[in-house]
Design an enzyme around this catalytic site. Structure first.
Site, PDB file in Angstrom:
ATOM      1  N   GLU A 243       1.064  -1.107   0.111  1.00 47.30           N
ATOM      2  CA  GLU A 243       0.333   0.038   0.078  1.00 47.30           C
ATOM      3  C   GLU A 243       1.064   0.910   0.013  1.00 47.30           C
ATOM      4  OE1 GLU A 243      -3.400   2.134   2.943  1.00 47.30           O
ATOM      5  OE2 GLU A 243      -2.844   0.253   3.635  1.00 47.30           O
ATOM      6  N   HIS A 339       3.521  28.992 -11.117  1.00 47.27           N
ATOM      7  CA  HIS A 339       2.382  29.609 -11.758  1.00 47.27           C
ATOM      8  C   HIS A 339       1.697  30.766 -11.563  1.00 47.27           C
ATOM      9  CE1 HIS A 339       2.757  25.526 -13.681  1.00 47.27           C
ATOM     10  NE2 HIS A 339       1.420  26.303 -14.534  1.00 47.27           N
TER      11      HIS A 339
END
Length: 381
Positions: A243, A339
């Protein structure tokens, strides 16, 4: 770029098929699924038809019996496209292996083929409102009563919670015991007394159905005990490395995609009359991120190789999860900054990935728990 050696030509052909499928069947609809709070259930059935669900399941039960690399490719392609609503990783990498590894022959025959086809969607219910990483102290109980276990309690933050047809529930069959009292039950979602709560509203992963589950005197047939009674905690510890590796694989794949989105953006976006890419700060930031990402990619690929050989230990898996998710969040934060204001707009994939990634340091065991695991391993006698 350092060439990857963890995949062969057949793996890469499979990757092309997965990528085309996701680009056509998932990416165009994901924005709507975010508004709906879950993906279209039909996507699971389409994935089953393509052989994308549970590729490791043995051929004897209708599976392809492939290696974990195929799971990893599916995880990578989902994360590269920012399709965080798709819960196949939880189903294929986490829940179904419990049935494969600990289920009876009858349970395997009953459930596995339907898990492969997408007819059954699985979930695993560990976390409770008052219990997260401390699994040996869960309060949900499953008390034997004749040919049934009577299940009472509640779970929260359960991935695939709304779609789930079959849930592996972590419960105390002996409430007086600690880890030795924990067992796993296969619980059919249609059983009387089993109720799904509302779809939880999250900061990110908005297309992922994440739910509370409630059990009120649910009578679970004794034959749906998964593995041995009182062995549940041991099973959980044995399965957690895969996992956590899966989380790390997704983290690095998403980080690679985010870095490329940012490189493309800074080449086009201008400030002070020239591309942002021309500024030294931009180049330095990108250079640092790319260098760290390269090192982590090599490490995670090595962890995958160890897992192929069944040699990935608990501590190394914890290191993979810790390093990959910490870095993923660091990279995304830096890329949002590059950004500018557009990095905070939901229409941009960098914004969605930034929101989606934060939980990576929380689920599958918090990163603080990862540090405890690593520290204890270092200091053991």
């Amino acid at each position: 770029m350092i060439p990857r050696t963890v995949f062969n030509a057949e793996h890469e052909q499979f990757r092309d098929t997965v990528r085309k499928f996701l680009e056509n069947e998932a990416a165009p609809f994901h924005a709507q699924w975010e508004k709906d709070g879950q993906v279209d259930r039909a996507l699971w059935n389409k994935a089953g038809e393509m052989g994308f669900l549970c590729p490791q399941v043995p051929e004897a039960y209708g599976g392809l019996e492939l290696d974990f690399g195929y799971n990893a490719i599916i995880d990578e392609e989902i994360c590269r496209l920012g399709l965080s609503g798709i819960g196949w990783g939880l189903h294929s990498d986490i829940a179904v292996p419990y049935i494969v590894n600990y289920g009876t022959e009858e349970q395997k025959q009953k459930y596995l083929a339907k898990c492969i086809s997408g007819e059954i969607v699985t979930a695993i219910a560990m976390t409770e409102p008052g219990t997260g990483s401390d699994l040996q102290n869960v309060r949900t109980t499953a008390i034997r009563d004749g040919d049934h276990y009577v299940l009472n309690g509640s779970k929260t933050f359960i991935t695939n919670g709304q779609h789930a047809d079959l849930v592996i529930v972590v419960a105390k069959t002996n409430p007086e015991e600690g880890a030795g009292g924990v067992s796993l039950l296969l619980v059919d979602a249609s059983l009387p007394g089993f109720k799904k709560g509302t779809n939880l509203e999250k900061v990110g992963m908005k297309a992922q159905d994440t739910s509370e589950l409630f059990f009120d005197d649910v009578r679970v047939p004794a034959e749906d005990l998964l593995g041995g009674e009182g062995q549940g905690f041991i099973y959980l510890m044995q399965e957690l490395p895969q996992e956590r590796l899966g989380v790390a694989i997704g983290a690095i794949a998403n980080a690679e995609a985010a870095l490329q989105w940012t490189v493309d953006y800074v080449r086009e976006r201008k400030a002070f009359g020239r591309p942002i890419a021309s500024f030294q700060n931009t180049q330095f930031k990108l250079a640092e991120l790319s260098s760290e990402l390269t090192a982590l990619r090599v490490f995670i690929d090595r962890c995958m190789e160890l897992h192929y050989e069944k040699k990935l230990d608990i501590s190394t898996a914890a290191k993979a999860k810790l390093l990959a998710t910490d870095f993923q969040c660091k990279l995304l934060d830096e890329c949002v900054q590059l950004h500018g204001g557009y990095g905070y707009m939901w229409e941009y994939p960098i914004a969605r990935s930034w929101a989606d990634a934060r939980v990576q340091r929380i689920y599958a065991g918090t990163n603080e728990i990862m540090k405890l695991i690593i520290g204890r391993d270092l200091l053991k006698d």
